[in-house]
Design a protein around this motif. Sequence first.
Motif, PDB file in Angstrom:
ATOM      1  N   VAL A 111       0.828  -1.201   0.000  1.00  0.00           N
ATOM      2  CA  VAL A 111       0.000   0.000   0.000  1.00  0.00           C
ATOM      3  C   VAL A 111       0.866   1.257   0.000  1.00  0.00           C
ATOM      4  N   GLU A 112       0.328   2.320  -0.589  1.00  0.00           N
ATOM      5  CA  GLU A 112       0.992   3.622  -0.557  1.00  0.00           C
ATOM      6  C   GLU A 112      -0.051   4.716  -0.346  1.00  0.00           C
ATOM      7  N   LEU A 113       0.363   5.791   0.322  1.00  0.00           N
ATOM      8  CA  LEU A 113      -0.523   6.928   0.593  1.00  0.00           C
ATOM      9  C   LEU A 113      -0.465   7.900  -0.579  1.00  0.00           C
ATOM     10  N   ARG A 114      -1.631   8.188  -1.158  1.00  0.00           N
ATOM     11  CA  ARG A 114      -1.673   9.093  -2.314  1.00  0.00           C
ATOM     12  C   ARG A 114      -2.300  10.453  -1.996  1.00  0.00           C
ATOM     13  N   ARG A 115      -3.146  10.470  -0.952  1.00  0.00           N
ATOM     14  CA  ARG A 115      -3.782  11.744  -0.628  1.00  0.00           C
ATOM     15  C   ARG A 115      -4.206  11.735   0.835  1.00  0.00           C
ATOM     16  N   ASN A 116      -4.048  12.876   1.507  1.00  0.00           N
ATOM     17  CA  ASN A 116      -4.500  13.038   2.889  1.00  0.00           C
ATOM     18  C   ASN A 116      -5.057  14.451   3.019  1.00  0.00           C
ATOM     19  N   GLU A 117      -6.394  14.582   3.049  1.00  0.00           N
ATOM     20  CA  GLU A 117      -7.037  15.894   3.054  1.00  0.00           C
ATOM     21  C   GLU A 117      -8.044  15.986   4.193  1.00  0.00           C
ATOM     22  N   TYR A 118      -8.429  17.220   4.478  1.00  0.00           N
ATOM     23  CA  TYR A 118      -9.465  17.454   5.481  1.00  0.00           C
ATOM     24  C   TYR A 118     -10.484  18.431   4.898  1.00  0.00           C
ATOM     25  N   VAL A 119     -11.767  18.049   4.954  1.00  0.00           N
ATOM     26  CA  VAL A 119     -12.858  18.914   4.493  1.00  0.00           C
ATOM     27  C   VAL A 119     -13.520  19.516   5.717  1.00  0.00           C
ATOM     28  N   GLY A 120     -13.480  20.833   5.839  1.00  0.00           N
ATOM     29  CA  GLY A 120     -14.030  21.491   7.023  1.00  0.00           C
ATOM     30  C   GLY A 120     -15.549  21.469   7.045  1.00  0.00           C
ATOM     31  N   PRO A 121     -16.156  21.443   8.223  1.00  0.00           N
ATOM     32  CA  PRO A 121     -17.615  21.407   8.332  1.00  0.00           C
ATOM     33  C   PRO A 121     -18.288  22.677   7.835  1.00  0.00           C
ATOM     34  N   GLN A 122     -17.597  23.816   7.848  1.00  0.00           N
ATOM     35  CA  GLN A 122     -18.202  25.035   7.338  1.00  0.00           C
ATOM     36  C   GLN A 122     -18.494  24.921   5.849  1.00  0.00           C
ATOM     37  N   VAL A 123     -17.579  24.276   5.112  1.00  0.00           N
ATOM     38  CA  VAL A 123     -17.825  24.042   3.684  1.00  0.00           C
ATOM     39  C   VAL A 123     -19.037  23.146   3.508  1.00  0.00           C
ATOM     40  N   GLY A 124     -19.122  22.111   4.333  1.00  0.00           N
ATOM     41  CA  GLY A 124     -20.251  21.199   4.243  1.00  0.00           C
ATOM     42  C   GLY A 124     -21.572  21.889   4.517  1.00  0.00           C
ATOM     43  N   GLU A 125     -21.616  22.770   5.533  1.00  0.00           N
ATOM     44  CA  GLU A 125     -22.844  23.487   5.867  1.00  0.00           C
ATOM     45  C   GLU A 125     -23.261  24.409   4.733  1.00  0.00           C
ATOM     46  N   GLU A 126     -22.296  25.069   4.122  1.00  0.00           N
ATOM     47  CA  GLU A 126     -22.596  25.964   3.009  1.00  0.00           C
ATOM     48  C   GLU A 126     -23.178  25.189   1.830  1.00  0.00           C
ATOM     49  N   LEU A 127     -22.597  24.017   1.534  1.00  0.00           N
ATOM     50  CA  LEU A 127     -23.104  23.201   0.438  1.00  0.00           C
ATOM     51  C   LEU A 127     -24.527  22.736   0.715  1.00  0.00           C
ATOM     52  N   ALA A 128     -24.820  22.351   1.961  1.00  0.00           N
ATOM     53  CA  ALA A 128     -26.165  21.895   2.312  1.00  0.00           C
ATOM     54  C   ALA A 128     -27.178  23.015   2.142  1.00  0.00           C
ATOM     55  N   ASN A 129     -26.850  24.216   2.606  1.00  0.00           N
ATOM     56  CA  ASN A 129     -27.768  25.348   2.496  1.00  0.00           C
ATOM     57  C   ASN A 129     -28.030  25.712   1.042  1.00  0.00           C
ATOM     58  N   LYS A 130     -26.956  25.770   0.253  1.00  0.00           N
ATOM     59  CA  LYS A 130     -27.131  26.120  -1.161  1.00  0.00           C
ATOM     60  C   LYS A 130     -27.900  25.045  -1.915  1.00  0.00           C
ATOM     61  N   GLY A 131     -27.676  23.778  -1.549  1.00  0.00           N
ATOM     62  CA  GLY A 131     -28.426  22.702  -2.185  1.00  0.00           C
ATOM     63  C   GLY A 131     -29.911  22.806  -1.909  1.00  0.00           C
ATOM     64  N   GLY A 132     -30.276  23.086  -0.642  1.00  0.00           N
ATOM     65  CA  GLY A 132     -31.687  23.241  -0.294  1.00  0.00           C
ATOM     66  C   GLY A 132     -32.319  24.432  -0.989  1.00  0.00           C
ATOM     67  N   ILE A 133     -31.609  25.557  -1.023  1.00  0.00           N
ATOM     68  CA  ILE A 133     -32.126  26.745  -1.704  1.00  0.00           C
ATOM     69  C   ILE A 133     -32.302  26.484  -3.188  1.00  0.00           C
ATOM     70  N   GLY A 134     -31.343  25.746  -3.775  1.00  0.00           N
ATOM     71  CA  GLY A 134     -31.443  25.422  -5.203  1.00  0.00           C
ATOM     72  C   GLY A 134     -32.697  24.627  -5.525  1.00  0.00           C
ATOM     73  N   MET A 135     -33.047  23.661  -4.661  1.00  0.00           N
ATOM     74  CA  MET A 135     -34.246  22.863  -4.909  1.00  0.00           C
ATOM     75  C   MET A 135     -35.514  23.704  -4.766  1.00  0.00           C
ATOM     76  N   LEU A 136     -35.561  24.608  -3.770  1.00  0.00           N
ATOM     77  CA  LEU A 136     -36.735  25.460  -3.590  1.00  0.00           C
ATOM     78  C   LEU A 136     -36.921  26.407  -4.776  1.00  0.00           C
ATOM     79  N   VAL A 137     -35.821  26.988  -5.248  1.00  0.00           N
ATOM     80  CA  VAL A 137     -35.903  27.881  -6.417  1.00  0.00           C
ATOM     81  C   VAL A 137     -36.381  27.110  -7.643  1.00  0.00           C
ATOM     82  N   ALA A 138     -35.858  25.886  -7.821  1.00  0.00           N
ATOM     83  CA  ALA A 138     -36.276  25.066  -8.962  1.00  0.00           C
ATOM     84  C   ALA A 138     -37.778  24.786  -8.917  1.00  0.00           C
ATOM     85  N   LEU A 139     -38.312  24.451  -7.749  1.00  0.00           N
ATOM     86  CA  LEU A 139     -39.748  24.171  -7.624  1.00  0.00           C
ATOM     87  C   LEU A 139     -40.584  25.418  -7.907  1.00  0.00           C
ATOM     88  N   ALA A 140     -40.133  26.584  -7.424  1.00  0.00           N
ATOM     89  CA  ALA A 140     -40.872  27.826  -7.661  1.00  0.00           C
ATOM     90  C   ALA A 140     -40.906  28.173  -9.151  1.00  0.00           C
TER      91      ALA A 140
END
Length: 317
Positions: A111-140
């Motif tokens: 085995v060899e290590l090819r990538r070691n990253e960290y995704v912050g929760p603030q990015v995740g929260e922003e993606l969730a909010n924008k995803g929800g807003i996108g669906m509401l706008v699409a329905l409207a």
Amino acid sequence: MSEVKVFDFMGKRNIALVFSIILLVVSVVSLASRGLNFGLDFTGGAQIELGFQQEADVNEIRSLLEGAGYNDVNVKFFGNNTDILINMQEDNKPQLGAEVLALVAEQRPDVELRRNEYVGPQVGEELANKGGIGMLVALALVMIYIAFRFQFKFAVGAVAALIHDVIIVLGFFSVTQLAVDLTVLAAVLAVIGYSLNDTIVVSDRIRESFRIIRRDDVKYLINLSLSQTLGRTIITSLTTLLVLIALAIFGGEMIFGFAIALTVGVGIGTYSSIYVAANILMIMDISKEDLMPQEKETVDQDEVPSWLKDEEGEEPK
């Protein structure tokens, strides 16, 4: 043109209504009580990529990491069966990749290590909010478009079908606790497009039937329209489902959630085009008058015959 066999779809509308209500209640209760199993894209955490010389065993690696005390470990193939992507709910530790590599290397020295990253929760929260807003706008926007393109009752039926489909797809992921990542969000948005396309095709045929067929039986006209589009609906749905099932089985874990979300969405979207959108029209008492063009309230001067006008060119009072 051969005569179309008319199936009594609307005769079973009450059974379909009960079925939809049961699915919606189960989905909403599960979403409220269990929630969704959000993946790394939304919650944040560590992401580690490992490469092997020979085929890797994801179950073995998952058990190894869970046995070492790591939390919420998600191990899946990444591109091929020798590359592994590991997602874990861990704090931002630069040495985490080296720790995992050393642990796995005890069982698999290739085995060899090819990538070691960290995704912050603030990015995740922003993606969730924008995803929800996108669906509401699409329905409207969908509701506004169909209200102008067809009629307001059709818009209510179409949006009800879309909301019905989205809630049930999300409910399915809540009940099964499959991971929800950005690919699943993309699949949910694709389900909205697929379901909308199906609903518009059915709505267009219903409108034409109401305008050209001299019969006031609303139930018959809707059944006729659904029967005329049935062949197209079955062929489109089956061919799409065959591709999605193949992706779910052979596409690997990277797109498994995407394929499953679309499979459920296409199935429930086909059902909702018949038994939700059309059922709403029946409930709202759609009639021929709703779809007929408005008559002119005033007569154009140019359309008044000359013999009805006085000498000054005005209509007699």
